[in-house]
Write a protein that holds these residues in place. Structure first.
Motif, PDB file in Angstrom:
ATOM      1  N   GLY A 205       3.362 -10.178  -1.623  1.00 58.48           N
ATOM      2  CA  GLY A 205       2.480 -10.952  -0.764  1.00 58.48           C
ATOM      3  C   GLY A 205       3.213 -12.092  -0.081  1.00 58.48           C
ATOM      4  N   PRO A 206       2.532 -12.794   0.833  1.00 56.77           N
ATOM      5  CA  PRO A 206       3.175 -13.876   1.579  1.00 56.77           C
ATOM      6  C   PRO A 206       3.736 -14.971   0.682  1.00 56.77           C
ATOM      7  N   PHE A 207       5.034 -15.221   0.789  1.00 58.56           N
ATOM      8  CA  PHE A 207       5.727 -16.350   0.173  1.00 58.56           C
ATOM      9  C   PHE A 207       5.769 -16.312  -1.355  1.00 58.56           C
ATOM     10  N   ASN A 208       5.453 -15.159  -1.975  1.00 60.71           N
ATOM     11  CA  ASN A 208       5.412 -15.137  -3.435  1.00 60.71           C
ATOM     12  C   ASN A 208       5.563 -13.713  -3.964  1.00 60.71           C
ATOM     13  N   THR A 209       5.754 -13.609  -5.275  1.00 62.15           N
ATOM     14  CA  THR A 209       5.743 -12.305  -5.941  1.00 62.15           C
ATOM     15  C   THR A 209       4.668 -12.282  -7.029  1.00 62.15           C
ATOM     16  N   ILE A 210       3.630 -13.070  -6.829  1.00 64.19           N
ATOM     17  CA  ILE A 210       2.498 -13.100  -7.762  1.00 64.19           C
ATOM     18  C   ILE A 210       1.390 -12.177  -7.280  1.00 64.19           C
ATOM     19  N   VAL A 211       1.044 -12.272  -5.999  1.00 70.17           N
ATOM     20  CA  VAL A 211       0.001 -11.434  -5.407  1.00 70.17           C
ATOM     21  C   VAL A 211       0.677 -10.330  -4.593  1.00 70.17           C
ATOM     22  N   TRP A 212       0.245  -9.096  -4.841  1.00 74.93           N
ATOM     23  CA  TRP A 212       0.849  -7.932  -4.194  1.00 74.93           C
ATOM     24  C   TRP A 212      -0.200  -7.143  -3.428  1.00 74.93           C
ATOM     25  N   LYS A 213       0.198  -6.668  -2.261  1.00 73.98           N
ATOM     26  CA  LYS A 213      -0.631  -5.721  -1.513  1.00 73.98           C
ATOM     27  C   LYS A 213      -0.146  -4.314  -1.837  1.00 73.98           C
ATOM     28  N   VAL A 214      -1.085  -3.424  -2.157  1.00 72.66           N
ATOM     29  CA  VAL A 214      -0.734  -2.040  -2.476  1.00 72.66           C
ATOM     30  C   VAL A 214      -1.448  -1.123  -1.497  1.00 72.66           C
ATOM     31  N   ILE A 215      -0.699  -0.195  -0.924  1.00 71.09           N
ATOM     32  CA  ILE A 215      -1.260   0.823  -0.035  1.00 71.09           C
ATOM     33  C   ILE A 215      -1.252   2.152  -0.756  1.00 71.09           C
ATOM     34  N   GLY A 216      -2.389   2.833  -0.737  1.00 71.67           N
ATOM     35  CA  GLY A 216      -2.484   4.189  -1.257  1.00 71.67           C
ATOM     36  C   GLY A 216      -3.051   5.091  -0.176  1.00 71.67           C
ATOM     37  N   GLN A 217      -2.468   6.261   0.031  1.00 76.25           N
ATOM     38  CA  GLN A 217      -2.871   7.134   1.125  1.00 76.25           C
ATOM     39  C   GLN A 217      -3.558   8.400   0.633  1.00 76.25           C
ATOM     40  N   GLU A 218      -4.548   8.827   1.403  1.00 76.21           N
ATOM     41  CA  GLU A 218      -5.135  10.158   1.272  1.00 76.21           C
ATOM     42  C   GLU A 218      -5.070  10.816   2.644  1.00 76.21           C
ATOM     43  N   ASP A 219      -5.477  12.082   2.725  1.00 77.47           N
ATOM     44  CA  ASP A 219      -5.330  12.807   3.989  1.00 77.47           C
ATOM     45  C   ASP A 219      -6.137  12.185   5.123  1.00 77.47           C
ATOM     46  N   ASP A 220      -7.337  11.699   4.836  1.00 75.30           N
ATOM     47  CA  ASP A 220      -8.214  11.224   5.902  1.00 75.30           C
ATOM     48  C   ASP A 220      -8.491   9.731   5.835  1.00 75.30           C
ATOM     49  N   ARG A 221      -7.803   9.018   4.939  1.00 74.34           N
ATOM     50  CA  ARG A 221      -8.045   7.593   4.814  1.00 74.34           C
ATOM     51  C   ARG A 221      -6.896   6.941   4.034  1.00 74.34           C
TER      52      ARG A 221
END
Length: 363
Positions: A205-221
């Protein structure tokens, strides 16, 4: 990473290698300059904004080019600085390290860096650290400032310099372990929610390693998930789901700009309609819908899609105060809903289904 970090890292590396020969001040200044040289590619001309985006951090960040450039730059320094004339090997090593450490820490961010060009054209983008991270930069900055105020080399300065480099390097290594930990947690959260996610990717995440954004993919979303290291449990984790708009991407096969964006983003791209344009966003950089890099690559009218020369599009604005409050809550592990994504569905623009009349023109 940011220019300040690149300067301070190069300065610290050079001070360690050449400080006894040149003194802390001169060696740090020299290393800071060398540490910024790979980013001179920002002055290279590109044909369009997509090329400027995907070709940055290219050949100037390649270890191979660094190896070729080192003898040239090193020899110039050896012959022009009297104190270095008897230290050719050490000078060449310093130049190479200043160049390559720049590329290495760039490769640790999500943007991507072609460190193996031309043998492997694909960028390396680990994503375990944000482009600006004070915890990495500040220790190096402190010793570099110290160096600029020091005329003579001392064992005390050397000890602090080594400690700063060890701390920053260890923190960078720790970020990779944290990223793997977060991805494992995310896979469990997705599975518990009945989501068959593939290509799960955690990004600092912005300016840190405490909060993380995770992306998970499926075929239609695709799904966004935000995990804090301080979460007490994952039962209250909120998954934000958005469509991939395959009806739009199907119309872009053969579109040069789209193909470059799909390749560069490693498939982590979003497609939407905005102002009559088909807009491609790199999902890895920014928060939905305020992505940093967005490009219009086609026109949309009456259900039809036509390719156009690519145009850079500004990210959609969201409430800064809402996002800051949300991020502050997540930083301490408090459950919080991100208002900009809470409604789900199309992040911006129309949801009308598109059809293709032309698969590729210019662009």
């Amino acid at each position: 990473m940011d220019s300040l970090t690149q300067f301070t890292l190069g300065a610290a590396v050079s001070a360690l290698c050449l400080g006894k020969k040149l003194g802390p001040r001169k060696s740090a200044l020299l290393g800071g300059i060398l540490g910024t040289v790979p980013d001179l590619d920002v002055f290279l001309p590109f044909d369009n904004p997509v090329d400027a985006f995907v070709l940055h951090r290219g050949w100037t960040h390649s270890f191979f080019i660094h190896a070729l450039a080192t003898p040239v730059v090193g020899e110039i320094l050896v012959r022009s600085i009297g104190a270095l004339r008897e230290s050719r090997a050490r000078v060449w090593l310093t130049v190479f390290l200043c160049f390559t450490t720049h590329a290495i820490i760039d490769a640790m961010t999500v943007y991507g860096t072609r460190i193996f060009w031309p043998f492997d054209p694909d960028p390396v983008g680990v994503g375990s650290i944000f482009i600006i991270d004070p915890l990495y930069t500040v220790p190096l900055l402190i010793v570099v400032i110290w160096a600029f105020f020091s005329a003579n080399w001392t064992s005390r300065f050397q000890s602090w310099l080594v400690a700063a480099l060890i701390f920053s390097t260890s923190y960078m290594g720790l970020s990779i372990a944290l990223q793997a930990h977060v991805e494992n947690r995310a896979e469990t959260i997705f599975a518990d929610a009945g989501i068959d996610a593939r290509n799960v990717f955690a990004i600092a995440g912005p300016f840190n390693t405490i909060v993380w954004k995770v992306i998970g993919q499926e075929d239609d979303r695709y799904h966004n998930l935000y995990i804090s290291l301080f979460d007490e449990d994952d039962e209250q984790a909120r998954v934000y789901t958005h469509p991939t708009r395959s009806d739009l991407t199907a119309c872009l096969e053969g579109n040069d700009a789209f193909e470059k964006l799909r390749w560069f983003s490693r498939g982590y791209f979003g497609t939407a309609l905005q102002g009559g344009k088909v807009v491609i966003s790199d999902l890895r950089m920014g928060l939905t819908p305020s992505y940093v890099f967005r490009f219009a690559v086609a026109e949309y009218a009456a259900g039809n899609v036509r390719s156009i020369p690519p145009q850079a599009i500004e990210g959609q604005l969201t409430s800064l105060s809402d996002d800051l409050n949300w991020l502050a809550d997540r930083f301490v592990g408090q459950p919080s809903v991100r208002a900009a994504e809470a409604s789900g569905g199309e992040p911006y623009g129309t949801t009308e289904t598109a059809s293709c009349v032309e698969r590729q023109t210019s662009g």
